[in-house]
Design an enzyme around this catalytic site. Sequence first.
Site, PDB file in Angstrom:
ATOM      1  N   ARG A 102       5.654  -7.736  12.669  1.00 28.97           N
ATOM      2  CA  ARG A 102       4.980  -7.222  13.869  1.00 28.97           C
ATOM      3  C   ARG A 102       4.410  -8.364  14.709  1.00 28.97           C
ATOM      4  NH1 ARG A 102       2.621  -3.741   9.868  1.00 28.97           N
ATOM      5  NH2 ARG A 102       3.683  -1.714   9.832  1.00 28.97           N
ATOM      6  N   GLU A 140      14.431  -7.726  -4.229  1.00 24.21           N
ATOM      7  CA  GLU A 140      13.957  -6.648  -5.092  1.00 24.21           C
ATOM      8  C   GLU A 140      15.026  -6.376  -6.157  1.00 24.21           C
ATOM      9  OE1 GLU A 140      12.622  -3.800  -7.285  1.00 24.21           O
ATOM     10  OE2 GLU A 140      11.288  -4.702  -5.783  1.00 24.21           O
ATOM     11  N   CYS A 158       2.900   6.307  -8.037  1.00 22.54           N
ATOM     12  CA  CYS A 158       1.845   7.273  -8.382  1.00 22.54           C
ATOM     13  C   CYS A 158       2.354   8.710  -8.331  1.00 22.54           C
ATOM     14  CB  CYS A 158       0.664   7.125  -7.430  1.00 22.54           C
ATOM     15  SG  CYS A 158      -0.110   5.499  -7.450  1.00 22.54           S
ATOM     16  N   ARG A 201      14.281  -3.142  10.961  1.00 21.75           N
ATOM     17  CA  ARG A 201      13.051  -3.703  11.537  1.00 21.75           C
ATOM     18  C   ARG A 201      12.989  -5.223  11.398  1.00 21.75           C
ATOM     19  NH1 ARG A 201      12.062   1.505  10.150  1.00 21.75           N
ATOM     20  NH2 ARG A 201      10.504   2.663  11.363  1.00 21.75           N
ATOM     21  N   ASP A 231      -0.181  -5.655  -7.736  1.00 18.86           N
ATOM     22  CA  ASP A 231      -0.503  -5.554  -9.153  1.00 18.86           C
ATOM     23  C   ASP A 231      -0.369  -6.862  -9.917  1.00 18.86           C
ATOM     24  OD1 ASP A 231      -0.805  -2.917  -8.531  1.00 18.86           O
ATOM     25  OD2 ASP A 231       0.921  -2.190  -9.678  1.00 18.86           O
ATOM     26  N   ASN A 251      -1.290  -2.365  -0.728  1.00 21.72           N
ATOM     27  CA  ASN A 251      -0.982  -2.269   0.698  1.00 21.72           C
ATOM     28  C   ASN A 251      -1.954  -3.100   1.537  1.00 21.72           C
ATOM     29  OD1 ASN A 251       1.304  -0.267   1.467  1.00 21.72           O
ATOM     30  ND2 ASN A 251       0.267   0.728  -0.235  1.00 21.72           N
ATOM     31  N   ARG A 261     -31.228  10.985  -7.065  1.00 21.96           N
ATOM     32  CA  ARG A 261     -32.661  11.290  -7.240  1.00 21.96           C
ATOM     33  C   ARG A 261     -33.090  11.050  -8.679  1.00 21.96           C
ATOM     34  NH1 ARG A 261     -34.126  17.102  -4.919  1.00 21.96           N
ATOM     35  NH2 ARG A 261     -36.204  16.377  -5.499  1.00 21.96           N
TER      36      ARG A 261
END
Length: 457
Positions: free
Chosen positions: A24, A37, A47, A74, A289, A311, A448
């Site tokens: 970006r 990867e 998750c 992208r 991680d 992230n 409290r």
Amino acid sequence: MTQRRMVVVGGDAAGMSAASQARRLKDQGELTITAFERGRFSSYSACGIPYWTGGLVDGPGALVARTPEEHRRRGVDLRMRTEVTELDLPGQRVRVRDLTSGQESWHGYDDLVLATGARPLRPPLEGIDAPGVHGVQTLDDGQALLAGLDGPDGGRAVVIGAGYIGVEMAEALLRRGYAVTVVEKASQPMSTLDPDMGALVRKAMCGMGIDVVTDTAVTGVCTGPDGRVAAVATDAGEYPADVVVLGLGVRPETSLADAAGLPLGEYGGLLTDLAMRVRGQGNVWAGGDCAEVLDLVSGRMRHIALGTHANKHGQVIGTNVGGGYATFPGVVGTAVSKVCDLEIARTGLLEAQASAAGLAFHAVTVESTSRAGYYPGAASMTVKMLAERRTGRLLGVQIVGREGAAKRVDVAAVALTAGMTVERMTALDLGYAPPFSPVWDPVLVAARRAAGAVAAG
């Protein structure tokens, strides 16, 4: 203008967030981005695997936030099924292997991002690698597990370990019709809670029909004549199993970094500065991680494997590589989970962690309800709060209850981040209406009580 080269090792949350953010800020004429990867999926939600297993969500596609093709469109050259096997820091290059062809090559970099994630614990026990024994760290793991499950009538399942993954997978297998046994070495499930709060989780799980076996160590996995898993052996006997799921937690995957001489912390994770740059390195970054983070409450480094952190780390790294400026200040250790209708939450320190950090504290526990007691659907919850002696500084909160319990921990997470005292918390202007909360929200009731304990000395 010289074109810089960014190389990312790992195509999930931290790595691809870093790549996307850097893209970006810098176009391809200024910065080339290559990511490696070794798996078959990118930018996915690990998750979500228990909920995919339990049939609550579709998968694996629904758990992928951005496909490799979308990343490439992208401007990120994402190469799947490609493993980085060596880091050459002096030469500013990485050795990679194409897992399909076996071909190896070197790739140079100007900025290296290590986002290698974590590896599930798999103890060296006899039979642990037998067919029918599954970890659930990746979407490939999830596919393998689902492919091995029986039909709708289920069978017998044993989950080894009663942490977040363990209790979530116990629910998933229960939903699929399996008779589920959870074996845990500790005295109670959920070692991320204090034992008295873990006991509440155990009681609820047993009430759901899950057999929870604690204070029991697994000694091996027994196989049948076909070589598949048949039972889990423990120091208390054997538990028959058609499928076994490992929920023993994870450790940082830092073997590459360790071999290259990069600094690792107490938990085996990479150590970075506030900008997520690896300590002692000018152009090597790490996040997710595989990295340790600063605990803002104890002041110590911790390893917390959560996609939320990964992230954020990626955003910080990508901003800095892209020529901007960002830092990651640390965490307070917030996490939530559920098993069936029981919600589980914690933030800050447990009693053992506070003691290990040298902190003296008061611990209070209160019972309350999620809504006004007279309003339909009001459900009970238990809130435990730790406050530092003398100062009254909030140190930690744990919550176990039904609907509406878990997300209340966010109030405590904000209070911890702000360094609030429990006395100050009692004046928080929280939202109230009978369908949502009692007049005194359960977190404020605990505050409290804790303030009273601090005042009494």
